[in-house]
Design an enzyme around this catalytic site. Structure first.
Site, short mmCIF file in Angstrom:
data_model
loop_
_atom_site.label_atom_id
_atom_site.label_comp_id
_atom_site.label_asym_id
_atom_site.label_seq_id
_atom_site.Cartn_x
_atom_site.Cartn_y
_atom_site.Cartn_z
N GLN A 164 -0.31 -4.50 -7.13
CA GLN A 164 0.23 -5.12 -6.01
C GLN A 164 1.67 -5.02 -5.66
OE1 GLN A 164 -1.09 -9.51 -4.51
NE2 GLN A 164 0.72 -9.76 -5.80
N ASP A 250 -7.92 5.64 -12.55
CA ASP A 250 -7.69 4.37 -12.02
C ASP A 250 -8.84 4.00 -11.39
OD1 ASP A 250 -7.12 1.88 -11.09
OD2 ASP A 250 -5.04 2.60 -10.55
#
Length: 302
Positions: A164, A250
């Site tokens: 984020q 990821d």
């Protein structure tokens, strides 16, 4: 490699211009309270508060080398769940470092606390009230609060974060093109929302999948709404040099979306990729390069 397609609203720029004009009517009211017990002989630490979108009071930790400066500014933006820590280590490197806690974080959750999971889908079908509107503005206002400090060099402003925080690095650099000097974004989240949700079943993107299982008729509304918040749509507006680093395995923020946001950038840019690395984005190897990148652009000796 999966193609990442993102809807870009025709009024994307107008929406964010209007957002920044609206928040500009809210007095910033920055407060920096010195905290002796958290400070050291080399670094002064301050408890920070300022006002942001819809008048919410946002908090953070500011750490700065003792001495008059001027010091380059570094805004550190947090991950989805993580809480900001006091950035003493960055201050020891020579930065006036501000670790911001946007709305919903423990020290900034008065009147707004959607929870985790919860933030990603908070009012997601209405781009005017979507939770991330305030979140993105909180990061912009963090830069503005930091620039009120007399010891800060306003011509040297960096932004850094991962996940984020990587997303907020991108959006802040895009929304403040004349202010941000450079940015380093690791494993950038909030890029290619809809494709990311299809590519992974890990949280936070799984929040979108869960929402659409409950509301399958809302998929087009969600896609249109998040188009106003997608980092890939912000990327072309960035003027500052950017470093993006991703892990090729990821399963939280799919690497396809990291490639896509890097490709969308028109600024000077660099991409680091790490095999056999997940959402850590190769941090063990990347951080030395991140530090060198920030130091090089912000004029800090290493």
């Amino acid at each position: 490699m999966t193609q990442v397609d993102v809807y870009r609203p025709d009024d994307f720029d107008e929406f964010w211009d209007a957002t920044l004009r609206q928040v500009a009517t809210v007095p910033l009211r920055p407060s920096f309270e010195y905290v002796a017990e958290r400070s050291t002989d080399a670094v002064a630490v301050y408890d920070v508060h300022y006002d942001s979108w819809e008048g919410l009071r946002i908090s953070g930790w500011y750490a700065v080398p003792r001495g008059s400066g001027p010091h380059p500014a570094l805004v550190l933006v947090p991950g989805y769940i993580s809480e900001p820590v006091i950035p003493r280590s960055w201050a020891e490197k020579g930065y006036a470092a501000f670790a911001v806690a946007p709305r919903g974080k423990l020290r900034s959750n008065e009147r707004y606390n959607p929870g985790y999971p919860g933030l990603l889908v908070d009012n997601i079908v209405d781009h005017h009230t979507y939770g991330y509107r305030g979140f993105y503005v909180d990061s912009v206002r963090a830069v503005e609060a930091l620039l009120t400090r007399p010891e800060v060099d306003g011509d040297r402003v960096g932004v850094h974060g991962s996940s984020q925080g990587g997303a907020l690095t991108i959006t802040t650099a895009a929304l403040m093109p004349d202010v941000v000097t450079c940015g380093a974004a690791g494993a950038p989240y909030l890029c290619g929302f809809m494709d990311a949700a299809r590519l992974t079943h890990s949280y936070p993107y799984e929040e979108i999948n869960e929402y659409l299982r409950d509301h399958p008729d809302h998929e087009q509304r969600v896609a249109r709404s998040v188009g106003y918040y997608d980092g890939i749509n912000f990327a072309p507006s960035i003027q500052a040099p950017m470093l993006v680093y991703i892990g090729l395995e990821d399963d939280v923020c799919p690497p396809e979306t990291g490639f896509a946001v890097h490709e969308a950038m028109k600024c000077d840019k660099e991409l680091l990729t790490y095999e056999r690395c997940g959402h850590d984005a190769g941090m063990h190897w990347a951080m030395d390069k991140v530090e060198a990148f920030l130091a090089g652009h912000l004029g800090v000796a290493r």
